[in-house]
Structures are given as structure tokens and as C-alpha cells.
Design a protein around this motif. Sequence first.
Motif, PDB file in Angstrom:
ATOM      1  N   ARG A 250      -0.277 -12.406 -35.791  1.00 20.29           N
ATOM      2  CA  ARG A 250      -0.347 -11.418 -34.705  1.00 20.29           C
ATOM      3  C   ARG A 250      -1.727 -10.769 -34.693  1.00 20.29           C
ATOM      4  NH1 ARG A 250       5.032 -10.661 -36.453  1.00 20.29           N
ATOM      5  NH2 ARG A 250       6.570 -10.926 -34.757  1.00 20.29           N
ATOM      6  N   VAL A 251      -2.244 -10.591 -33.475  1.00 22.62           N
ATOM      7  CA  VAL A 251      -3.570  -9.998 -33.292  1.00 22.62           C
ATOM      8  C   VAL A 251      -3.484  -8.942 -32.200  1.00 22.62           C
ATOM      9  CG1 VAL A 251      -6.007 -10.408 -32.776  1.00 22.62           C
ATOM     10  CG2 VAL A 251      -4.669 -12.180 -33.910  1.00 22.62           C
ATOM     11  N   HIS A 252      -4.150  -7.830 -32.429  1.00 23.94           N
ATOM     12  CA  HIS A 252      -4.226  -6.774 -31.423  1.00 23.94           C
ATOM     13  C   HIS A 252      -5.680  -6.661 -30.965  1.00 23.94           C
ATOM     14  CE1 HIS A 252      -3.972  -2.235 -30.307  1.00 23.94           C
ATOM     15  NE2 HIS A 252      -3.840  -3.018 -29.248  1.00 23.94           N
ATOM     16  N   VAL A 253      -5.895  -6.872 -29.687  1.00 22.44           N
ATOM     17  CA  VAL A 253      -7.236  -6.786 -29.101  1.00 22.44           C
ATOM     18  C   VAL A 253      -7.277  -5.574 -28.185  1.00 22.44           C
ATOM     19  CG1 VAL A 253      -8.953  -7.915 -27.655  1.00 22.44           C
ATOM     20  CG2 VAL A 253      -7.553  -9.277 -29.217  1.00 22.44           C
ATOM     21  N   ARG A 254      -8.239  -4.702 -28.449  1.00 26.48           N
ATOM     22  CA  ARG A 254      -8.365  -3.479 -27.656  1.00 26.48           C
ATOM     23  C   ARG A 254      -9.827  -3.318 -27.228  1.00 26.48           C
ATOM     24  NH1 ARG A 254      -9.365   2.153 -28.777  1.00 26.48           N
ATOM     25  NH2 ARG A 254      -8.202   3.504 -27.341  1.00 26.48           N
ATOM     26  N   ALA A 255     -10.043  -3.142 -25.933  1.00 28.63           N
ATOM     27  CA  ALA A 255     -11.389  -2.912 -25.392  1.00 28.63           C
ATOM     28  C   ALA A 255     -11.282  -1.894 -24.271  1.00 28.63           C
ATOM     29  CB  ALA A 255     -12.003  -4.213 -24.886  1.00 28.63           C
ATOM     30  N   VAL A 256     -11.746  -0.685 -24.517  1.00 28.69           N
ATOM     31  CA  VAL A 256     -11.625   0.398 -23.544  1.00 28.69           C
ATOM     32  C   VAL A 256     -12.932   1.164 -23.469  1.00 28.69           C
ATOM     33  CG1 VAL A 256      -9.145   0.661 -23.878  1.00 28.69           C
ATOM     34  CG2 VAL A 256     -10.722   1.976 -25.287  1.00 28.69           C
ATOM     35  N   GLN A 257     -13.119   1.813 -22.336  1.00 29.78           N
ATOM     36  CA  GLN A 257     -14.260   2.692 -22.140  1.00 29.78           C
ATOM     37  C   GLN A 257     -13.785   4.132 -22.294  1.00 29.78           C
ATOM     38  OE1 GLN A 257     -16.181   2.200 -18.399  1.00 29.78           O
ATOM     39  NE2 GLN A 257     -17.627   3.889 -18.695  1.00 29.78           N
ATOM     40  N   THR A 258     -14.427   4.880 -23.189  1.00 25.29           N
ATOM     41  CA  THR A 258     -14.005   6.240 -23.462  1.00 25.29           C
ATOM     42  C   THR A 258     -14.711   7.206 -22.528  1.00 25.29           C
ATOM     43  OG1 THR A 258     -15.727   6.710 -25.100  1.00 25.29           O
ATOM     44  CG2 THR A 258     -13.744   5.566 -25.878  1.00 25.29           C
TER      45      THR A 258
ATOM     46  N   VAL B 247     -14.416  -1.552 -28.933  1.00 21.35           N
ATOM     47  CA  VAL B 247     -13.797  -2.872 -29.018  1.00 21.35           C
ATOM     48  C   VAL B 247     -13.225  -3.013 -30.423  1.00 21.35           C
ATOM     49  CG1 VAL B 247     -14.125  -5.361 -28.803  1.00 21.35           C
ATOM     50  CG2 VAL B 247     -15.493  -3.794 -27.408  1.00 21.35           C
ATOM     51  N   ALA B 248     -11.923  -3.311 -30.506  1.00 19.88           N
ATOM     52  CA  ALA B 248     -11.269  -3.471 -31.799  1.00 19.88           C
ATOM     53  C   ALA B 248     -10.409  -4.730 -31.772  1.00 19.88           C
ATOM     54  CB  ALA B 248     -10.414  -2.253 -32.138  1.00 19.88           C
TER      55      ALA B 248
ATOM     56  N   GLY C  91     -25.454   0.978 -30.957  1.00 18.20           N
ATOM     57  CA  GLY C  91     -24.082   1.186 -31.402  1.00 18.20           C
ATOM     58  C   GLY C  91     -23.893   0.818 -32.858  1.00 18.20           C
ATOM     59  N   GLY C  92     -22.631   0.684 -33.257  1.00 14.61           N
ATOM     60  CA  GLY C  92     -22.320   0.364 -34.636  1.00 14.61           C
ATOM     61  C   GLY C  92     -21.140  -0.574 -34.729  1.00 14.61           C
ATOM     62  N   LEU C  93     -21.031  -1.238 -35.872  1.00 14.03           N
ATOM     63  CA  LEU C  93     -19.949  -2.194 -36.101  1.00 14.03           C
ATOM     64  C   LEU C  93     -19.362  -1.936 -37.478  1.00 14.03           C
ATOM     65  CD1 LEU C  93     -18.611  -4.958 -35.013  1.00 14.03           C
ATOM     66  CD2 LEU C  93     -20.092  -6.026 -36.724  1.00 14.03           C
ATOM     67  N   ALA C  94     -18.029  -1.899 -37.543  1.00 17.12           N
ATOM     68  CA  ALA C  94     -17.319  -1.765 -38.816  1.00 17.12           C
ATOM     69  C   ALA C  94     -16.365  -2.941 -38.940  1.00 17.12           C
ATOM     70  CB  ALA C  94     -16.557  -0.451 -38.875  1.00 17.12           C
ATOM     71  N   ALA C  95     -16.360  -3.584 -40.094  1.00  8.65           N
ATOM     72  CA  ALA C  95     -15.488  -4.738 -40.321  1.00  8.65           C
ATOM     73  C   ALA C  95     -15.044  -4.723 -41.773  1.00  8.65           C
ATOM     74  CB  ALA C  95     -16.218  -6.038 -39.991  1.00  8.65           C
ATOM     75  N   GLY C  96     -13.744  -4.987 -41.978  1.00  2.00           N
ATOM     76  CA  GLY C  96     -13.241  -5.016 -43.338  1.00  2.00           C
ATOM     77  C   GLY C  96     -11.750  -5.248 -43.379  1.00  2.00           C
ATOM     78  N   PRO C  97     -11.215  -5.495 -44.569  1.00  2.00           N
ATOM     79  CA  PRO C  97      -9.778  -5.767 -44.703  1.00  2.00           C
ATOM     80  C   PRO C  97      -8.940  -4.514 -44.495  1.00  2.00           C
ATOM     81  CG  PRO C  97     -10.841  -5.715 -46.848  1.00  2.00           C
ATOM     82  CD  PRO C  97     -11.941  -5.613 -45.840  1.00  2.00           C
ATOM     83  N   ARG C  98      -7.721  -4.725 -44.010  1.00  2.00           N
ATOM     84  CA  ARG C  98      -6.769  -3.625 -43.867  1.00  2.00           C
ATOM     85  C   ARG C  98      -5.944  -3.509 -45.148  1.00  2.00           C
ATOM     86  NH1 ARG C  98      -3.533  -3.962 -38.321  1.00  2.00           N
ATOM     87  NH2 ARG C  98      -2.290  -5.380 -39.647  1.00  2.00           N
ATOM     88  N   ALA C  99      -5.195  -2.420 -45.248  1.00  2.00           N
ATOM     89  CA  ALA C  99      -4.397  -2.190 -46.449  1.00  2.00           C
ATOM     90  C   ALA C  99      -3.294  -3.227 -46.609  1.00  2.00           C
ATOM     91  CB  ALA C  99      -3.796  -0.787 -46.415  1.00  2.00           C
ATOM     92  N   ASP C 100      -2.793  -3.777 -45.477  1.00  2.00           N
ATOM     93  CA  ASP C 100      -1.691  -4.724 -45.564  1.00  2.00           C
ATOM     94  C   ASP C 100      -2.157  -6.162 -45.760  1.00  2.00           C
ATOM     95  OD1 ASP C 100      -2.828  -5.210 -43.134  1.00  2.00           O
ATOM     96  OD2 ASP C 100      -0.988  -4.987 -41.951  1.00  2.00           O
TER      97      ASP C 100
ATOM     98  N   VAL D 229     -11.927  -5.537 -37.092  1.00  2.00           N
ATOM     99  CA  VAL D 229     -13.311  -5.466 -36.604  1.00  2.00           C
ATOM    100  C   VAL D 229     -13.343  -4.452 -35.472  1.00  2.00           C
ATOM    101  CG1 VAL D 229     -15.199  -6.688 -35.472  1.00  2.00           C
ATOM    102  CG2 VAL D 229     -13.842  -7.846 -37.227  1.00  2.00           C
ATOM    103  N   GLU D 230     -14.251  -3.486 -35.562  1.00  2.00           N
ATOM    104  CA  GLU D 230     -14.352  -2.462 -34.514  1.00  2.00           C
ATOM    105  C   GLU D 230     -15.823  -2.227 -34.193  1.00  2.00           C
ATOM    106  OE1 GLU D 230     -12.783   2.026 -33.326  1.00  2.00           O
ATOM    107  OE2 GLU D 230     -12.568   1.292 -35.387  1.00  2.00           O
ATOM    108  N   ALA D 231     -16.127  -2.262 -32.920  1.00  2.00           N
ATOM    109  CA  ALA D 231     -17.494  -2.051 -32.451  1.00  2.00           C
ATOM    110  C   ALA D 231     -17.510  -0.905 -31.459  1.00  2.00           C
ATOM    111  CB  ALA D 231     -18.042  -3.315 -31.797  1.00  2.00           C
ATOM    112  N   VAL D 232     -18.587  -0.129 -31.527  1.00  2.00           N
ATOM    113  CA  VAL D 232     -18.803   0.979 -30.596  1.00  2.00           C
ATOM    114  C   VAL D 232     -20.137   0.722 -29.894  1.00  2.00           C
ATOM    115  CG1 VAL D 232     -19.088   3.456 -30.295  1.00  2.00           C
ATOM    116  CG2 VAL D 232     -17.513   2.571 -32.043  1.00  2.00           C
TER     117      VAL D 232
END
Length: 378
Positions: free
Chosen positions: A302-310, A317-318, A350-359, A364-367
Motif C-alpha cells: 500500500r502506498v499513499h501519495v499526497r500532493a497539495v498546495q498549502t 509532496v509526500a 525547498g527541502g526533501l526528507a526521506a527515511g524509514p517509518r516506525a512500522d 519521502v516528503e518534499a516541500v
Amino acid sequence: MINPARRPRLVDGAVIVLLAAGSVLQLHADQVGSVAVWIVAALTVVAPAARRRCPCTVALVVIGADIWLWFHGVHLIGDTAVGLAVYSAGRYAPRPRSYAILFASELWIAGVMVSGHVDNPTDVLGAAPLIAAFWAAGLIVQRVRRDAALLRTLTERLRQEQAANARRAVHEERGRIARELHDTVSHHLTAVAVHADAARLSLGDDPATAESGLRLISRSATAALEEMRLLLGVLHAAPEQPPPPSADDLTELLDAAGHAGLRVRTELGSGLAELPPAVQASVYRIVQEALTNVVKHAGPTRVHVRAVQTCDGEVRVAVENEPGTRSGPHVPGSGSGLAGMRSRVTIFGGGLAAGPRADGGFRVEAVIPIDEPGEGTR
């Protein structure tokens, strides 16, 4: 053809020959027999040979020698040597010394006028503007030559900068093409590898599934080849360049991810299509690379893709996936995917954060900051 480096010496040699011939003819016509006069006259003829290297010294020597000749009743061919010396001072001497030579030459004229050695002083008075004209001509030539040299220097510098900019543009374009190739081809080839594994595993038990996988392999390979052809065409100066992906292409991308076995849940903002084209392309490539990494390393999940303008003027983008269920051989990565995504968002500040989740999943999240919603290009 005359060597440009020898041309000044040839010109000075010709001038000396003309001055010498004129002086000899005039002294012979005036029946001058004084050895001293011949020596001083020779000095006024030979001194201009150094007028380019020592213009002020030559001018002072020639003026002094000419004054001596005037006091001894000798006037050499209209004092041409003095005019040449004053011109040379204006042409080659630094500005302050050049003014000093002009002043000295005018003093020479005044001295001759009041010396009593001329019958009609007004005849000498006409030489004052003539000497000034010689000096001004030299000064103008000096300025023109200096400006021409400066213009040549600036032109050469501009040519070098244009060449450097052209090389830089080619380098940047090749880098862009390399990133595009990585983003697009890696996505398709990863899908090919995944479907090939699935087809191999189900070939004996489920031929229908294997056949479906082979069709997907064919489709992905064809798409990869087509995109490679379009992008590599840029390197060969192809007239048409593939348009950058936009937010409208995200739906097709997510459908392709579904065909690759991902169960995608999407959350796409309504204003993405109004973003600057460069931002839309970056959003697409970030989602594409993140999904490619999920297929490559996690497999069907399962994958959740989110791309919104704040409301803060940013695009977020996540892409996050649950723990993977991938089996079979590991598909190696180049390590440039995250670097490419980070490079894309850095361009916009902008910036980018990427890493494993606790589960055990990955996120991957980009601003990406933008100036104004709906604005053109940055």
C-alpha cells in the motif's frame, strides 16, 4: 606581405630617409659649410628613430637642436622634425609629459619670435597653431588606438564568456537529460524487472497471470524506448523536444503504479495544474521516483501519495508506503534517485526528507516554495 611587427621600423626608416634627403638638399642649396650645423642637423634627422620608445626625450632634443639652428640662421624644410617630434609626444607619451612637450614647443616659437633672428616674427607666429595641431593629432590617435585596443579586449572577453556560457548550457542540458533519463527509464525498467519476476514465478501455475505480466513488460519496455529516443534526440539537435511532464500526467503515472502491483491511495490538490510548469514537472518526477523506489525495494504494498498546495505558498509532496512484501532477487539501485529529487527541490529553495517509518515502511516528503499560485515559470 609586410610583417606587422616590422611595420613601425620601416615607417620610421622611411621618415628618416626623407628628412635626411630634405636636410641635405636644403643645406647644400644654402651653401652651409659649418661642420657644427651639419652635426646638429643630422641630430634632428636621426633622433626621430627613437620617437616611439622615448617620445619626450626625442621631442626635447629636436626642439633644442632646431632652436640652435634658428639662432645660426638655418631653417630645415619648415622644421618638419619638430612637428613630427611633437606629434610623437602626443601619440606615445603619458598625458602630463605630453602637455609639457606642447608647452616647450610653444615656448620655442615664442623664443624664436623675440630672439631677433627672424626678419618677420609674424611668419613664425603661424607655426604655433600648426604645432598644436600636430600635438592634438597625436593625442587623438593615441586615444583612438587605446579605445580600439580596449574594444578588442572587451570583444575577446565577450567571446570567451559566450563560449563559456554555451559550454555551461550544454553541460546543464546534458545533466538535465541525464536526470530525465534516470527518472523515466528507471521507472519503466524497474517495472520490467518486477513483472519479469512475477511472470517467471507464475509461468507454470498460472499462465494467464504470466501472459498479463509479459504484456506489461512489453508495454513498459516500449514506453522506455520511446522516452529514451525523444530525450536522446536532444543530444543530436532534434528539432522537437519532449514536453516536460505536468500535474495532469500524475493520473497516468498512478495508474501505471497500480499495474505494477501497488495499491495506491491518492490525495491530489485541485490547484496543481495551475502551478508553474517547472514546479509541476518536479512534482511529477518526485512522485515517479518515489514510486519507482517502492516497486524496486518493497514490491506490491500500500502506498499513499499526497500532493497539495498549502496556503503558505508551498507545494507539499509526500509518498509513503507500508512495509514491503517483495520476494525474489533484489533490484539494485544507483543511489542517484534521492539525490536527484533533492536537487530538484533545491533549485526552488525547498527541502526533501526521506527515511524509514516506525512500522518498517518508507516516507519521502518534499516541500517546494512557489511565488504565487498560477504563476508562470520561476
